[in-house]
Design an enzyme around this catalytic site. Structure first.
Site, PDB file in Angstrom:
ATOM      1  N   CYS A 169     -34.104 -40.642  -2.439  1.00 20.28           N
ATOM      2  CA  CYS A 169     -34.331 -41.773  -3.333  1.00 20.28           C
ATOM      3  C   CYS A 169     -34.519 -41.285  -4.757  1.00 20.28           C
ATOM      4  O   CYS A 169     -35.639 -41.306  -5.281  1.00 20.28           O
ATOM      5  CB  CYS A 169     -35.542 -42.560  -2.868  1.00 20.28           C
ATOM      6  SG  CYS A 169     -35.204 -43.315  -1.292  1.00 20.28           S
ATOM      7  N   GLU A 170     -33.454 -40.827  -5.332  1.00 25.82           N
ATOM      8  CA  GLU A 170     -33.509 -40.314  -6.694  1.00 25.82           C
ATOM      9  C   GLU A 170     -32.078 -40.157  -7.183  1.00 25.82           C
ATOM     10  O   GLU A 170     -31.260 -39.548  -6.492  1.00 25.82           O
ATOM     11  CB  GLU A 170     -34.230 -38.958  -6.680  1.00 25.82           C
ATOM     12  CG  GLU A 170     -34.379 -38.394  -8.045  1.00 25.82           C
ATOM     13  CD  GLU A 170     -35.560 -37.425  -8.158  1.00 25.82           C
ATOM     14  OE1 GLU A 170     -36.570 -37.570  -7.422  1.00 25.82           O
ATOM     15  OE2 GLU A 170     -35.448 -36.542  -9.005  1.00 25.82           O
ATOM     16  N   ARG A 218     -31.209 -26.707  -6.512  1.00 25.66           N
ATOM     17  CA  ARG A 218     -30.757 -25.925  -7.670  1.00 25.66           C
ATOM     18  C   ARG A 218     -29.899 -26.745  -8.631  1.00 25.66           C
ATOM     19  O   ARG A 218     -29.946 -26.550  -9.837  1.00 25.66           O
ATOM     20  CB  ARG A 218     -30.021 -24.661  -7.215  1.00 25.66           C
ATOM     21  CG  ARG A 218     -30.925 -23.713  -6.400  1.00 25.66           C
ATOM     22  CD  ARG A 218     -30.312 -22.341  -6.211  1.00 25.66           C
ATOM     23  NE  ARG A 218     -30.243 -21.612  -7.454  1.00 25.66           N
ATOM     24  CZ  ARG A 218     -29.176 -21.508  -8.213  1.00 25.66           C
ATOM     25  NH1 ARG A 218     -28.035 -22.068  -7.832  1.00 25.66           N
ATOM     26  NH2 ARG A 218     -29.209 -20.852  -9.344  1.00 25.66           N
ATOM     27  N   GLY A 255     -31.726  -9.938 -10.387  1.00 23.10           N
ATOM     28  CA  GLY A 255     -31.111 -10.847 -11.354  1.00 23.10           C
ATOM     29  C   GLY A 255     -29.613 -10.762 -11.461  1.00 23.10           C
ATOM     30  O   GLY A 255     -29.015 -11.446 -12.289  1.00 23.10           O
ATOM     31  N   GLU A 284     -34.083  -4.714  -7.452  1.00 19.27           N
ATOM     32  CA  GLU A 284     -34.571  -5.760  -6.533  1.00 19.27           C
ATOM     33  C   GLU A 284     -33.609  -6.948  -6.433  1.00 19.27           C
ATOM     34  O   GLU A 284     -33.948  -8.061  -6.814  1.00 19.27           O
ATOM     35  CB  GLU A 284     -35.923  -6.271  -7.033  1.00 19.27           C
ATOM     36  CG  GLU A 284     -37.003  -5.210  -7.031  1.00 19.27           C
ATOM     37  CD  GLU A 284     -38.279  -5.659  -7.733  1.00 19.27           C
ATOM     38  OE1 GLU A 284     -39.319  -5.074  -7.445  1.00 19.27           O
ATOM     39  OE2 GLU A 284     -38.227  -6.587  -8.569  1.00 19.27           O
ATOM     40  N   PRO A 285     -32.396  -6.726  -5.934  1.00 17.18           N
ATOM     41  CA  PRO A 285     -31.469  -7.849  -5.823  1.00 17.18           C
ATOM     42  C   PRO A 285     -31.876  -8.797  -4.698  1.00 17.18           C
ATOM     43  O   PRO A 285     -32.210  -8.353  -3.606  1.00 17.18           O
ATOM     44  CB  PRO A 285     -30.139  -7.163  -5.482  1.00 17.18           C
ATOM     45  CG  PRO A 285     -30.545  -5.912  -4.771  1.00 17.18           C
ATOM     46  CD  PRO A 285     -31.853  -5.481  -5.372  1.00 17.18           C
ATOM     47  N   GLY A 286     -31.888 -10.082  -4.981  1.00 12.20           N
ATOM     48  CA  GLY A 286     -32.130 -11.076  -3.933  1.00 12.20           C
ATOM     49  C   GLY A 286     -30.849 -11.870  -3.748  1.00 12.20           C
ATOM     50  O   GLY A 286     -30.128 -11.734  -2.759  1.00 12.20           O
ATOM     51  N   ARG A 287     -30.547 -12.664  -4.788  1.00 12.10           N
ATOM     52  CA  ARG A 287     -29.366 -13.526  -4.766  1.00 12.10           C
ATOM     53  C   ARG A 287     -28.079 -12.742  -4.455  1.00 12.10           C
ATOM     54  O   ARG A 287     -27.248 -13.203  -3.679  1.00 12.10           O
ATOM     55  CB  ARG A 287     -29.233 -14.182  -6.145  1.00 12.10           C
ATOM     56  CG  ARG A 287     -28.125 -15.201  -6.252  1.00 12.10           C
ATOM     57  CD  ARG A 287     -27.894 -15.593  -7.724  1.00 12.10           C
ATOM     58  NE  ARG A 287     -29.105 -15.673  -8.488  1.00 12.10           N
ATOM     59  CZ  ARG A 287     -29.788 -16.793  -8.732  1.00 12.10           C
ATOM     60  NH1 ARG A 287     -29.334 -17.931  -8.279  1.00 12.10           N
ATOM     61  NH2 ARG A 287     -30.897 -16.770  -9.450  1.00 12.10           N
TER      62      ARG A 287
HETATM   63  N1  LLP Z   1     -37.557  -9.166  -8.773  1.00 18.26           N
HETATM   64  C1  LLP Z   1     -38.414  -9.990  -9.386  1.00 18.26           C
HETATM   65  C2  LLP Z   1     -39.640  -9.455  -9.942  1.00 18.26           C
HETATM   66  C3  LLP Z   1     -38.117 -11.360  -9.494  1.00 18.26           C
HETATM   67  O1  LLP Z   1     -38.971 -12.167 -10.103  1.00 18.26           O
HETATM   68  C4  LLP Z   1     -36.921 -11.862  -8.928  1.00 18.26           C
HETATM   69  C5  LLP Z   1     -36.599 -13.278  -9.000  1.00 18.26           C
HETATM   70  C6  LLP Z   1     -36.062 -10.956  -8.290  1.00 18.26           C
HETATM   71  C7  LLP Z   1     -36.404  -9.618  -8.231  1.00 18.26           C
HETATM   72  C8  LLP Z   1     -34.783 -11.380  -7.617  1.00 18.26           C
HETATM   73  O2  LLP Z   1     -33.887 -11.975  -8.489  1.00 18.26           O
HETATM   74  P1  LLP Z   1     -32.407 -12.312  -8.000  1.00 18.26           P
HETATM   75  O3  LLP Z   1     -31.695 -10.978  -7.803  1.00 18.26           O
HETATM   76  O4  LLP Z   1     -32.497 -13.046  -6.722  1.00 18.26           O
HETATM   77  O5  LLP Z   1     -31.830 -13.139  -9.093  1.00 18.26           O
HETATM   78  N2  LLP Z   1     -35.125 -20.043  -8.110  1.00 18.26           N
HETATM   79  C9  LLP Z   1     -34.209 -19.474  -9.074  1.00 18.26           C
HETATM   80  C10 LLP Z   1     -34.328 -17.978  -9.156  1.00 18.26           C
HETATM   81  C11 LLP Z   1     -35.748 -17.502  -9.459  1.00 18.26           C
HETATM   82  C12 LLP Z   1     -35.823 -16.019  -9.440  1.00 18.26           C
HETATM   83  C13 LLP Z   1     -37.217 -15.555  -9.567  1.00 18.26           C
HETATM   84  N3  LLP Z   1     -37.363 -14.148  -9.523  1.00 18.26           N
HETATM   85  C14 LLP Z   1     -32.784 -19.881  -8.709  1.00 18.26           C
HETATM   86  O6  LLP Z   1     -32.591 -20.586  -7.740  1.00 18.26           O
HETATM   87  O7  LLP Z   1     -31.842 -19.507  -9.394  1.00 18.26           O
END
Ligand code: LLP
Length: 463
Positions: free
Chosen positions: A391-392, A360, A278, A320-323
């Site tokens: 088309c939106e 997004r 997050g 758990e960083p993704g973004r």
């Molecule tokens: N761990 C868990 C359990 C999660 O549910 C998530 C994201 C993450 C880690 C990774 O979060 P991050 O570091 O990437 O923010 N589609 C949305 C984001 C949905 C995130 C869902 N869970 C967007 O485009 O902003």
């Protein structure tokens, strides 16, 4: 975010409409390092280059729209997270942000673990050689079949999300003759938003088991009684695109409180806590994300302090960083098509992609920037809305931005910070073909996810 409704400086129209824009930048050719990947730069002619390759060449070779990911930047971010947390903690990259086999290999090589949340992500991870014990399996409604595959593969942990799942995973593991390590995901009563956290309404959501009302404590009680699972820790994920560490602080404090309760009731000190992902990134110059070492320091301090106060051994922390890893490493390259000036309002610039490659903006009102990248321009800034070809009318890529007034069809423009949740949430709306992902590194570019073809689309349509 401070936004001015009446920016100073050069204007396209006499009266600027309401919008989410800052003042026009003084130099439209400048690249703000905050929103671009590490190796992004401009040539003297004003052409964007990344990983040593100019976008004009990339467009010729791979077409548009396309996502270009800076492999060196991706790897550097993995290392920064891993080094910041050190050997006493684990970093799980959240695969939902963007996952491919090349990404799995990069993660593996850089020493990161991987969080998956579906059978598809699990298959990608295992297929590309991520050791099962370095995989965490998430989800609020994992199917029996997914659980079976995860247990049979020997994933390092399954994160349990409901009372039913505690029993379900235990039964499946017993049937397979395994004892599956698990964490319980709790909701800690913090709802985190982009720039704030609000301690309300948190139980009203589909994820996790509430700490409130003793529900999480009851989940622990039940989990500890079952033979098929081994409870190794508590998990909390408070939201996304968060800049304020206060939400994590409350979350860590409450999770540690639960660990103390578990110790008092069961005489068991759970060895791990996971504080989720997050962490926010810069989508525009107004965003100021934290560096991994600051985040690690803050989280370590909170957990150590709270554990000392509760007289608990400090558990192993994971995040758990993704973004925060993949987001800033990529940009989307588009070709400009129709340009439609609306007098007194703004100019609509249509590109050859749109909500099918970046949902997004439409879904979350997300903000992005956009830059002309195929040449230099010293023309005055014009206020634009970059829209797709779908088309939106909500098909908006960048709601409000400034591009040079001499923009013309055929120019290339790029939207930075599209590495996370763009390709992974891409769709085939209007039978759009999902764009490729091209990894660029040290003067070489290679497709890691190829562009969809009409054949791909028709193959699924069995007539
Ligand atoms: N761990 C868990 C359990 C999660 O549910 C998530 C994201 C993450 C880690 C990774 O979060 P991050 O570091 O990437 O923010 N589609 C949305 C984001 C949905 C995130 C869902 N869970 C967007 O485009 O902003």
């Amino acid at each position: 975010m401070s936004r001015s409704a009446h920016p100073a400086g050069p204007r396209h129209a006499d009266v600027l409409p309401e919008g989410h824009y800052s003042a026009p930048p003084t130099d439209l050719n400048a690249l703000d390092a905050k929103v671009w990947s590490r190796t992004a730069t401009r040539t003297p002619e004003g052409v964007l280059s990344m990983g040593g390759i100019e976008v004009t060449r990339l467009a010729e070779e791979f077409g548009t729209p396309a996502y270009f990911v800076d492999e060196a930047d991706f790897r550097a971010r993995c290392r920064a997270w891993r080094d910041a947390f050190g050997t006493d903690a684990d970093v799980f990259y959240a695969g939902k942000a963007f996952l491919s086999r090349a990404v799995v290999r990069w993660l593996h090589e850089e020493g990161l673990n991987l969080d998956v949340c579906s059978g598809g992500e699990l298959a990608t991870a295992l297929g590309a050689g991520m050791p099962a014990e370095r995989i965490a399996f998430h989800g609020n409604n994992k199917s029996e079949e997914e659980i079976e595959r995860a247990v049979a593969a020997g994933v390092g942990r399954i994160v349990l999300d409901s009372f039913q799942e505690i029993v379900r995973v235990s039964h499946i593991a017993e049937r397979l003759g395994r004892r599956q390590p698990v964490q319980i995901r709790v909701t800690v009563g913090v709802e985190a938003h982009t720039h704030e956290f609000i301690a309300t309404a948190h139980e009203d959501q589909k994820f996790g088991i509430a700490l409130a009302g003793g529900q999480a404590a009851e989940a622990v009680r039940r989990a500890l009684k079952l033979d098929g699972i081994e409870l190794i820790g508590i998990h909390s994920h408070i939201g996304s695109q968060i800049f304020d560490m206060a939400g994590f602080e409350v979350s860590a404090r409450r999770v540690v409180q639960l660990l103390a309760e578990v110790r008092d009731e069961h005489g068991v000190e759970l060895p791990e806590i996971d504080l989720g992902g997050g962490l926010g990134i810069a989508y525009t110059s107004d965003d100021d994300p934290r560096e991994p070492h600051e985040i690690a320091k803050a989280l370590n301090e909170i957990v150590t302090r709270e554990c000392a106060a509760a007289n608990l051994r400090t558990p192993r922390i994971s995040v758990e960083p993704g973004r925060a890893i993949v987001g800033p490493t990529a940009f989307t390259l588009y070709e400009v098509g129709t340009i439609k000036p609306l007098e007194g309002l703004r100019t609509y610039v249509s590109v050859d992609g749109g909500m099918s490659d970046n949902i997004r903006t439409a879904l979350y009102d997300a903000e992005y920037t956009v830059t002309l990248v195929s040449r230099r321009s010293d023309a005055e800034p014009m206020l634009v809305r970059v829209v797709g070809k779908h088309c939106e009318s909500g098909d908006i890529v960048v709601r409000d931005a400034f591009l040079p007034a001499d923009l013309a069809p055929g120019d290339l423009i790029a939207v930075p910070a599209t590495g996370a949740y763009c390709r992974s949430m891409a769709s085939n709306y209007n039978h759009a073909l999902r764009p490729p992902v091209v990894a660029v590194d040290d003067g070489a570019a290679r497709v890691i996810v190829r562009r969809e073809t009409e054949e791909d689309l028709l193959r699924l349509d069995v007539g």
